[in-house]
Structures are given as C-alpha cells and as structure tokens.
Design a protein around this motif. Sequence first.
Motif, PDB file in Angstrom:
ATOM      1  N   LYS A 132     -68.413 -28.834  37.954  1.00  0.00           N
ATOM      2  CA  LYS A 132     -67.629 -28.170  38.994  1.00  0.00           C
ATOM      3  C   LYS A 132     -66.190 -28.649  38.956  1.00  0.00           C
ATOM      4  CE  LYS A 132     -71.711 -28.244  41.960  1.00  0.00           C
ATOM      5  NZ  LYS A 132     -72.566 -28.930  40.948  1.00  0.00           N
ATOM      6  N   MET A 133     -65.296 -27.835  39.477  1.00  0.00           N
ATOM      7  CA  MET A 133     -63.865 -28.139  39.393  1.00  0.00           C
ATOM      8  C   MET A 133     -63.241 -28.186  40.777  1.00  0.00           C
ATOM      9  SD  MET A 133     -60.888 -28.534  37.905  1.00  0.00           S
ATOM     10  CE  MET A 133     -61.378 -28.436  36.183  1.00  0.00           C
ATOM     11  N   ILE A 134     -62.427 -29.220  40.983  1.00  0.00           N
ATOM     12  CA  ILE A 134     -61.602 -29.330  42.198  1.00  0.00           C
ATOM     13  C   ILE A 134     -60.145 -29.235  41.755  1.00  0.00           C
ATOM     14  CG2 ILE A 134     -60.892 -30.897  44.056  1.00  0.00           C
ATOM     15  CD1 ILE A 134     -63.895 -32.057  43.680  1.00  0.00           C
ATOM     16  N   ILE A 135     -59.453 -28.230  42.232  1.00  0.00           N
ATOM     17  CA  ILE A 135     -58.040 -28.061  41.880  1.00  0.00           C
ATOM     18  C   ILE A 135     -57.254 -29.232  42.456  1.00  0.00           C
ATOM     19  CG2 ILE A 135     -56.004 -26.591  42.240  1.00  0.00           C
ATOM     20  CD1 ILE A 135     -58.090 -24.263  42.737  1.00  0.00           C
ATOM     21  N   ASN A 157     -64.055 -17.939  41.130  1.00  0.00           N
ATOM     22  CA  ASN A 157     -64.959 -18.593  40.187  1.00  0.00           C
ATOM     23  C   ASN A 157     -65.812 -19.600  40.971  1.00  0.00           C
ATOM     24  OD1 ASN A 157     -66.144 -20.330  38.265  1.00  0.00           O
ATOM     25  ND2 ASN A 157     -64.474 -19.945  36.816  1.00  0.00           N
ATOM     26  N   GLU A 158     -67.111 -19.383  40.972  1.00  0.00           N
ATOM     27  CA  GLU A 158     -68.037 -20.222  41.751  1.00  0.00           C
ATOM     28  C   GLU A 158     -67.978 -21.691  41.359  1.00  0.00           C
ATOM     29  OE1 GLU A 158     -70.407 -19.389  44.255  1.00  0.00           O
ATOM     30  OE2 GLU A 158     -69.075 -17.622  44.354  1.00  0.00           O
ATOM     31  N   LYS A 159     -67.577 -21.938  40.110  1.00  0.00           N
ATOM     32  CA  LYS A 159     -67.527 -23.328  39.642  1.00  0.00           C
ATOM     33  C   LYS A 159     -66.315 -24.076  40.178  1.00  0.00           C
ATOM     34  CE  LYS A 159     -69.105 -23.966  35.259  1.00  0.00           C
ATOM     35  NZ  LYS A 159     -69.087 -23.728  33.791  1.00  0.00           N
ATOM     36  N   ILE A 160     -65.351 -23.330  40.696  1.00  0.00           N
ATOM     37  CA  ILE A 160     -64.176 -23.970  41.309  1.00  0.00           C
ATOM     38  C   ILE A 160     -64.499 -24.152  42.792  1.00  0.00           C
ATOM     39  CG2 ILE A 160     -61.701 -23.844  41.712  1.00  0.00           C
ATOM     40  CD1 ILE A 160     -61.406 -22.271  39.137  1.00  0.00           C
ATOM     41  N   ILE A 161     -64.877 -25.390  43.138  1.00  0.00           N
ATOM     42  CA  ILE A 161     -65.499 -25.627  44.451  1.00  0.00           C
ATOM     43  C   ILE A 161     -64.534 -26.130  45.507  1.00  0.00           C
ATOM     44  CG2 ILE A 161     -67.820 -26.023  43.502  1.00  0.00           C
ATOM     45  CD1 ILE A 161     -67.236 -29.095  43.960  1.00  0.00           C
TER      46      ILE A 161
END
Length: 292
Positions: A132-135, A157-161
């Motif tokens: 998962k990714m946190i900006i 994008n669901e992976k960008i949480i």
Amino acid sequence: GTRMKGIYSALLVSFDKDGNINEKGLRQIVRHNIEVNKVDGLYVGGSTGENFMLSTDEKKRIFEIAKDEAKDEVKLIAQVGSVNLKEAVELAKFATDLGYDALSAVTPFYYKFDFAEIKHYYETIINSVNNKMIIYSIPFLTGVNMSLDQFGELFENEKIIGVKFTAADFYLLERMRKRFPDKLIYAGFDEMMLPAAVLGVDGAIGSTFNVNGVRARQIFELAQEGKVSEALEIQHVTNDLITDILGNGLYQTIKAILEDQGVEAGYCRKPMKEATPEMIVKAKEMNKKYFQ
Ligand code: HMN
C-alpha cells in the motif's frame, strides 16, 4: 487501513563522524522509540532519516536494520520516494520483501513535474509491488502543491491508502477529511498537531516524537476525546520545546538530546553541519527542562 492509525516517529538515523551508518546507534533509536516514546510505528527513510542524502545501498541497509530491530512490535512505513523512479521501484520491492506494512513516497521534486507525471510516478511505484502507498506531501520542501481533486484522482487507486500531510493548509485538510473519510491522513507538523487532530486526522508522523512521543500521544488522544483545552496545555509545552529545537538546529538538536539520554544518536550526514559545542550545551539544557 484502520490498523495503521496512530503516532509514528519519523525515524532518525545515527551516523558516525565520517557519515557512515552507525548500526548500533540506529538500533538504539528504534528501541528508544518503542520503549520510551511508545510509538505505534516508525516512518523509515523520511526527511528525518536524512534519506535524500543517501545511496540506494544505504537506504536498503536502514530498512533492514529498522525491521530487524523492530520486528513486528510496531507498524513500519518505508519512504521509498526518489526523483530516480527506478530507484523508488527498487526500494519499494525491497521494503515490501522485508515485510514493511506500507510504503510512502515523497512527491517527485526538483523538476517541475506536472500532475500527469506525478500520477505516473505513484502508479509505477505501487503497481510494481503488492503493498500500500501513503503519499508524502511536503510542499514547503518540494514545491509541489496538489489540489483536492488531484489527491482525489490519486486516491482512486485502492492501493493508495492515505497521505502524510506536512502542510499548514487547514482548509485543504478539512476538505480532504470530508471528501476522503476512508483514507488515512497523517499530520506532519508536530507543532500543529492539535488543530490537525481536531480536524480528524488518523495519526501523526513526526521528527520530534523521537524525543517527545509521550506528549505527542497525549495531545492526540486528548483531542480525540474532545478535551481540547487540556490538549492545548501540552501543545504549549511541546511548542516551547519545538521552538527551542528549531532555533538550535532541528536534527542535530534532537540527536544531541537523545545522546544526553544515553542513546547513541550520533552525527548528521554532510552537507548537514555538525553540532557545535554551544548547540550541544543548549540541547542538554532542553533535555533537563523538558524530560527530567
Ligand atoms: C519525515 O519525513 O521524516 C517526517 O515525517 C517529516 C516531518 O513532517 C517533520 N518535517 C521535517 O522535518 C521537514 C516534522 O516532524 C518537523 O520536523 C517538525 O514538525 C518540526 O517542524
């Protein structure tokens, strides 16, 4: 997502006088964060980790040491962002294989990338791994200001949480909270934790938690309980400390306070300067005033 909420230290890295990673010191900083600051997690490879001055191998080594020391005692986020996108992908794979709970990546900086380029950067990193990714948004250092709609486009994008929001724009923060109730928002400015907590952030990631994690948690939890004036008292003390730290040299001073507490936090990496004797005296005074 919810299991990633809470208070995260932006992990400091100990270097020796020549700028090499001091593994023993780094392990001590990890332990101190878990045992004394009682953080929920560590944000590894951020600004506070002096990450943007390091080689790829050094970044990997720090991810390894932090994971090896913390094991599964706390959540771990690996900051893998780099203007070298190939490096970012390599680090994302590496940290994912080590078992990091989530990744984070700073918005690509230095060149004036447009939003399509920024979006491509995030999609490339996160689509290369099962994680998962946190900006990591920090406009005052990167010059990158994204709008509410642009965050929304990335969040499709669901992976960008989520996002680590290191900015003082509380209007944008409130708009984000309302529009993205299911995304994780972390406050990035320790000195503005209380207003961010009142606006409903899910957690905070900060450099000063390496020494001041206990007060940070108090502020956050009191705010969540609606005890704003009690939280404000602790924010006042915290900001006296942060003002003193910022006036003396951010990372040098936090490291010198830790050294005074028996943690081998070491030197900063050049081109960051070495703490002068005067800076160290002031750090010792801070340790006495705020932590004894
Ligand atoms: C990181 O990436 O290391 C941190 O999460 C960054 C964090 O937001 C800190 N920002 C910087 O050091 C630029 C803050 O904790 C900051 O140090 C603190 O609020 C004092 O201004």
